[in-house]
Design an enzyme around this catalytic site. Sequence first.
Site, PDB file in Angstrom:
ATOM      1  N   CYS A 168       0.718  -1.219   0.062  1.00  0.00           N
ATOM      2  CA  CYS A 168      -0.076  -0.220   0.216  1.00  0.00           C
ATOM      3  C   CYS A 168       0.925   1.108  -0.321  1.00  0.00           C
ATOM      4  O   CYS A 168       1.666   1.326   0.515  1.00  0.00           O
ATOM      5  CB  CYS A 168      -0.725  -0.024   0.923  1.00  0.00           C
ATOM      6  N   THR A 189      -0.720  -4.712   1.840  1.00  0.00           N
ATOM      7  CA  THR A 189      -1.258  -4.607   3.696  1.00  0.00           C
ATOM      8  C   THR A 189      -1.308  -3.907   4.563  1.00  0.00           C
ATOM      9  O   THR A 189      -2.487  -4.970   5.658  1.00  0.00           O
ATOM     10  CB  THR A 189       0.067  -5.950   3.646  1.00  0.00           C
ATOM     11  N   CYS A 190      -1.300  -2.572   4.773  1.00  0.00           N
ATOM     12  CA  CYS A 190      -1.201  -1.882   5.104  1.00  0.00           C
ATOM     13  C   CYS A 190      -2.947  -1.613   5.550  1.00  0.00           C
ATOM     14  O   CYS A 190      -3.027  -0.862   6.406  1.00  0.00           O
ATOM     15  CB  CYS A 190      -0.234  -0.228   4.929  1.00  0.00           C
ATOM     16  N   ALA A 191      -3.797  -1.784   4.286  1.00  0.00           N
ATOM     17  CA  ALA A 191      -5.485  -1.397   5.243  1.00  0.00           C
ATOM     18  C   ALA A 191      -5.770  -2.860   4.933  1.00  0.00           C
ATOM     19  O   ALA A 191      -7.112  -2.834   5.124  1.00  0.00           O
ATOM     20  CB  ALA A 191      -5.363  -0.579   4.436  1.00  0.00           C
ATOM     21  N   THR A 244      -4.565   3.462   8.984  1.00  0.00           N
ATOM     22  CA  THR A 244      -3.872   2.458   9.041  1.00  0.00           C
ATOM     23  C   THR A 244      -2.989   3.537   9.233  1.00  0.00           C
ATOM     24  O   THR A 244      -2.266   4.956   9.136  1.00  0.00           O
ATOM     25  CB  THR A 244      -3.282   1.142   7.636  1.00  0.00           C
TER      26      THR A 244
END
Length: 1557
Positions: free
Chosen positions: A22, A1523-1525, A56
């Site tokens: 992300c 992956t960050c969200a 995030t």
Amino acid sequence: MENRGQKRPEMVDELPADKRVCSSLDLRPSSSNTSNQIHTDPTHSMLETHDNDMDTSSSASASSRSEGEPEKDSAYGSCDSDDMEQHYYSFRGYHRQRLSSDHGKFKKIISSLSEETEPSAQLAVLTELCEVLSFCTEGSLSSMTSDSLSPLLVKLAKHESNPDIMLLAIRAITYICDVYPRSAGILVSHDAISALCQRLLAIEYQDVAEQCLQALEKISREQPLACLHAGAIMAVLNFIDFFSTSIQRVALSTVVNICKKLPSESLSPCMDALPILCNLLRYEDRQLVENVATCLIKIVEQAGHSSKLLDELCKHGLIQQVSHILSLNGRTTLSQPIYNGLIGLLVKLSSGSAVAFRTLYELNISNVLKDILATSDLPHGVSSSHPIGGHCNQVYEVLKLLNELLPRLDKDQNDQLMLDKESFLVNHPDHLQTFGMDVVPLLIQVFNSGASLNVCHGCLFVMHKLVYLSNSDMLVESLKNAGISSFLAGVFTRKDHHLLILALQIAEIILNKVSDDFLTLFIKEGVFFAIDALLTPGSSSELMYPVFGGIQLAFDSSQKSSSRDLKCLCYAFSTNEPCTAVSDAGTCKLEKESIINLAKHIKSKFLAPELYDSEKGLTEILQNLRALSVALNDSLGTTTSNGSRLLPEERVDDILYQIMEKLTGKEQVSTFEFIESGIVKSLINYLSNGLLMRKNGGRQGGYDVVIEKRFEVLARVCLSYPQLPSGDTPLSFLIRNLQSALTSLEAFPVILSNGLKLRGSYATVPNRCPIPYPCLKVRFVKGEGETCLNNYTEDFHTVDPFSSLHAIGGYLWPKVSSKSTNNVKSSSSQVAFHAENPPIHLPSNASSSQVNIGPDVLLAHVIERQGEETQLLQPGPDQTVSANSGESSSSETHGHEEREPQLNAEAGPKLEGHPGSCSNEAEQKLVFYLEEQQLDPKLTMYQAILGQVMKQNDSFSSAKLWSQVHTITYRMAVKSEDVAPPKRLHSPEDVFIIDKVTAYMQDTPFFSDMFSCELVSDLEKSSPTHDILFLLKSLEGMNRFIFHLMSRERICAFAEGKLDNLDSLKVLVPSVRQNEFVSAKLTEKLEQQMRDPFTVSIGAMPLWCNQLMVSCPFLFSFEARCKYFKLAAFGQQQIQPHLSYNDSATTSSRRLSLGVLPRKKFLVFRNRILESAAEMMDLHARHKVVLEVEYDEEVGTGLGPTLEFYTLVCQEFQKSGMGMWREDNWFFPLKTNLPADMRILSPYGLFPCPWPSPLESSGGIQFSEVTKKFFLLGQIVAKALQDGRVLDLHMSRAFYKLLLGKELSLYDIQSFDPGLGSVLQEFQAIVNRKKFLESVCGDNYVMEFDACFRDTKIEDLCLDFTLPGYPDIALTSGSDHTVVNMRNLDDYVSLVVDATVKSGISRQVEAFKSGFNQVFSIEHLRIYNEEELERLLCGEFDSWAQFLELADHIKFDHGYTASSPPIVNLLEIIQEFDHAQRRAFLQFVTGAPRLPPGGLASLNPKLTIVRKHCTNRADTDLPSVMTCANYLKLPPYSSKEKMKEKLFYAITEGQGSFHLS
């Protein structure tokens, strides 16, 4: 329709699944506040700016990047930017040049638009205008420019012959409103709204219509009434189904803006749109539904004055749709304010509409409300993400709705609406009966959960109306299984007269209507005893059950004065009554003697004299339990008739069995009977060997053995009791009785601020300095008859509420002592000291003025006052709460930093340079009294005053505590001589027991600290509540050690010859679930206290919160302890509420955002994970910053890469050959072909391998390197906890026990090495049998006993004194300890246990703790047990929900809904995953292979699945993630098989790197 608008293409192409990240640019907020970008295809929009649940760590980084790139570290040091200031000034100069250039461009564009008539030329000019507007700022535009552009653009927007001109003109209008909001009024004056509405109603081009919606949304923010009158509501809703979800959100935002300013006289446009709005409630998009709900809530509010309008609203299915949404909240996951608002909508409708009233009953709304109350996070459930106070509002809204569904009891023949409601219930009694059966049990549960006084009053108020309206048959059905008798008995222990009168009224109605059914129950549950105690409080002193304590019921002036702070409870549910004047709202409606008169009436009418006699009125079961209680006490140390000694353990078995038989019998033991029987006190006396019953009784070592033998007896009785039909154990029944008693008895206060604002003030006592919270107003008065003390000033003083009474005594002593003339020089020194260091903003009148310190700054930074070892929630006795504004503070910081030297200089009685707030001499000088009650000098002033006030009135207002003046009396302290406690003498029976048991029993004191710790300091040890808490603590400890107890009991039985087979030593004992020990009421009280922003911010939580959390943490749910842990260990910065979409959360989010911890980037190298981790910890372990990882030569950063980093670090720590863990093969030189990266197989969890102190190297590994790794592991674990990261590290329960400060024993070895643990226990059994035979037969016992280990002599086992599994580790040296035999077997067992769980691992454990303590104190973890600690660190091991529940915890967006075929296929595939595949899927989507505590429901951000738009065929593309969200982009595969194939490939091959996708 045609689609003509040119859209900007996607800036980033989709990349394969293994290039997943992300980027911070993906989460960058737009310049406008709309959820759709003008130039971007809405179906390709990555994230909506309003989606707060998508925030995030990456999004936070992105937002901070707008102010300056966050700091980033690498493995080689810091690379922070030093020239930010230069960039800032360069940007300012550039900005001025742009403003000048923009003004010139606008003049040219206005001139061209006025002159040009050719369409092509107009298109060119409009294109240039849009480009200029898209990059300019508010300073570039002016009213004159807007006034010149508006008529030209409105005219071009009506250019029907050329849709491109219309599109660009409307886009320019949108941009102007976005850049310069005040231009909306100018556009309205030029008829822009009508032009836009015309385009929407005569829709021809989709892109033009979408742009019209964007423009109207902007205009409606500033000119909602103009939009309303121009018909904008119907214009934007008319063709809403033709647009995409993101555009539908824009349309609804317009309606929301209009409805927020909706006048009550202009409701007709909204009424026309009502069918469309009701239909939109069925949609699955959360934001869309929330916007619709907001509109409907506002419409109903404005229509509330007219029953006719409310009836009209009900005709379009509004109630049906709202009821359906409330029952399916898990599907749509509405924010808490919206959810509460929908309940309030039903309150308004049922209050003013008979149609709504009837419809709600026909829909069985009580079943929906029952589910809401049952799942509203009262005692348990997953960690709540509600805003502060959201839960309380929800419960109160439900109570208001229940109240409106029951007609008023004061009938008014002129009120046709009330008459219609009553007539409906009379004609449909089945509805009222169903309502009662659904509601009554939940009302009792809410009341008993520790709810606030208002909520408790609401529960009783609704219950009173219900029992009044119900006939006898309905009451029997509604109340027979609700426990109403026990509930009322508990209510009578309360002090508030509003609660008492309602409880009496309920009891009277029940006795009048169904006396035959409930008279016996009222006796059994002690209701009649409680009513009698209201009239004669002194006569019930012999009862153990706490009845009304004789508090005066007269309504004096002090009670009335509290009404200035809060409205009297008499008016809490007066929604249908005429508005009460503010001055009258504080006048209580209850008559002075109403409670006494009603109690007398009930007693004279329903109670025969023998019923309320404390002896004659006893039930049979109570008499039996009392007899057993007396017998249990008498059995301790009794003798038989012939004079022979009878061991208490032998006698007590039968008594304990009888007690358990009564508790588990067919006739249920009531709470009253359980408390009055004395069983609790007798069990405590038995388990503690009478230690708690004797004052000043010291403990001696031998008593540990006796006590633990008694725990073994109780455990054996509970486990060997015949199996009950329910499957429960007697221990479960005992615990439930104790929990029920605790719910009825405890009266710990909940101190809520009730809207009190956090303001700074100036404290004159004891430090004379500004403080960032309110002061207490105190007047110090000399006690009567004091001749050695002087009078103090008559005026009141502002006192720091968190200064200890010791410090205040030290401050007052020089001023009130008769020798104060000797202190003139010292006083002048104090004045000189303060003159040199004046406090910031020193007020002229320090007693009343407030220091001007902003509440936002205080809320964000006041918690940072504590050091690493300081407890946040409860200041120590000699501590005062100070403030530290951090690095961003202004001059106030220096003022607070001066507090410590001021305290040292002034607080002590002498100023000869001795530091400290008060010397020991000063501590003995003065004692303080409040209302003739001596105050504990260990408490703070706040705690002391609060404790005294709460003992008198449980409805006390927190606001009153800070506003009124408290009078404190001081007296000279009387020195008491130290009296040595009498020496404990053992009875002959005790000596016999100790000698016999210690002769063969290994001393392992499981409960050595059980009877030494204090539970709650302000709770008298003679109180029933203290007894219940103590017994619960004892039983919880017994439950945790039940395997140890029963194993040792078997070993002792084998030693005494009661067992002959070593196989019988194996035990399989069922333990009670830990949730059985959780008190729902105390948990909810703690939750309420932590939800209150004021008390949390200033650390003013009641004393019991901290003390019970330390002494009895098992009473609180895991989720509540997690919140408390974060507050205590990290401060309020990490307690951030969930922010909703609507505007109501804006202020809260802005305020709390100040407390967010700063973020720090760190560059990590994948080929040097542990080295990078060590360098990261060296730099940042001691700092309160959130660490984010960026990998070398990869662009990814944020939550996903960081979680993967911690996962990789955990994998490195579990590699073989590091010398850290058992089951490692590095000790065995024969196994030389093992791969270097082989992971240790530890099915029972990791446990440190032994390194005895002489051993510094083995197998080529230095012990110094091992301790360094444990030190680093401690840092990593602590930092992961601080930052909220999940670890993939399976450690053994025994290791967690060591981290919690608990000592391990022989019986813990079996938890991580079952083979070794079993053999050692068998050896210990043999040793104990040998010792027992020696003690009985002397040294002449049969020598054949040597062959007792499974028919083999010990010598024949060929064991030597080396540690099993580690031949290089010698246990001891010497010729007598070469081969293990029967003579030295005891030494062998002790040495193996010591090397395995004590000295052999102590250095590694200490290294781990040292690393951990660098981040925060490991002492904060002691509120958890071992299983909970693993859950806290490593998340959920395997917690996948069922198919339907799985969909509840996932968000579907951008082309997908829960019913989309690809989503259905995906959920089925996920359900079919095995354990390894689930871990891989989680690693792929989130960066970590485990879910956080709470499972998928607690994943933050929420797992989101969107449609991936593929350039080619969907079946050829792979899924990709951010992956960050937690954001999965899934192509619409043609089949389930193809999706499974591609998904498996992605999650297996797409690991190991982060790139743009």
